[in-house]
Design an enzyme around this catalytic site. Sequence first.
Site, short mmCIF file in Angstrom:
data_model
loop_
_atom_site.label_atom_id
_atom_site.label_comp_id
_atom_site.label_asym_id
_atom_site.label_seq_id
_atom_site.Cartn_x
_atom_site.Cartn_y
_atom_site.Cartn_z
N LYS A 49 0.85 -1.21 0.00
CA LYS A 49 0.00 0.00 0.00
C LYS A 49 0.88 1.25 0.00
CE LYS A 49 -3.69 -2.49 2.37
NZ LYS A 49 -4.29 -2.85 3.65
N GLN A 93 -4.17 -1.36 9.95
CA GLN A 93 -4.05 -2.68 9.30
C GLN A 93 -4.61 -3.78 10.19
OE1 GLN A 93 -3.01 -3.35 6.06
NE2 GLN A 93 -3.77 -5.39 6.57
N ASP A 116 -10.62 3.10 4.49
CA ASP A 116 -10.88 1.66 4.38
C ASP A 116 -12.38 1.37 4.43
OD1 ASP A 116 -9.23 -0.45 3.90
OD2 ASP A 116 -8.51 -0.69 5.95
#
Length: 290
Positions: A49, A93, A116
């Site tokens: 990412k 994460q 996200d």
Amino acid sequence: MNLIDGKKIASDIVDELTQKVSAIDGNKPCIAFIRVGEDPASVSYVKSKNRTAEKIGITPLLFTFDNTISQEELFAKVDALNEDPSVNGILIQSPLPSHLNEQDAFNRIDPNKDVDGFHVVNAGRVVQEDPDGFVSCTPAGIIEICKREGIKLEGKHVVVLGRSLIVGKTFSLLAMQKGAHANATVTVCHSRTRNLKEITRQADVLVAAIGRPEMVTGDMIKEGAVVIDVGINRVEDASRKRGYKLVGDVNFDEAALIASKITPVPGGVGPMTVAILMKNTVKAYALQNA
Ligand code: NDP
């Protein structure tokens, strides 16, 4: 059978974003990654990412913490990033160590920086079809594949295998939304569904997100259906250097004989997830600077 090249579609999106970001004068969009512990998959996901952000010209910030971090310490970091006007997107994460509540951590992020799309407010915005919300990246990536591959969902019977928030449930909500690239008739199946094969054989578009290696066999697919395989499963393979290979939830060889279009694993839905994360970050920047 037509193979859907998710890598190419994701790379096109990255190129489009690179152009968009290069046209921005002054401060570029910025995404902050929070990683707790050294889980090898998490390390590798965040690296990938980070690399894609840099390629586009998005500024990545990485904050890593020891596995023993307390909820208060984690929340203090999230609060500081929420307050920092130079940070447009925040990603925690997953997975977090078991002493931390993951959904509470996601809900601590400012919903307008939740690139996200896991915050409860953004889940609600999907239900309300709010265009300013952030949709979680994998389901949004599947819709993007459909758009770019000319796969029309309107009036089609879409069967979704799996009801997780990060994939199955959210994709089913997107597919049934009103408007372009949606308007599907959706059936959602899960581990308690009976007569699975009878249902999957009715699908014009079959989306598999169950985490069961090659469970969807050829006899479960209608002739000419579109098959989207979200699964990423490691299976032992002594012939490979690393001792395993990645397979999807669909038996690719069997499905390829029956489907009109199919996503491979790897190289199908997987690469879309990072591309959409970047798209969400550029969107967050635009909304915060409007
Ligand atoms: P979850 O484990 O959270 O959910 C799996 C879902 O599948 C559940 O709803 C479960 O039902 C259902 N299920 C399990 N077994 C069966 C079965 N035999 N028949 C029917 N339904 C079943 O997984 P995720 O949604 O997080 O992930 C699914 C897959 O997608 C995984 O392989 C994962 O690695 C992959 N993935 C890929 C991503 C990408 O970027 N391409 C991103 C995220 C995930 P129930 O609810 O009843 O338990």
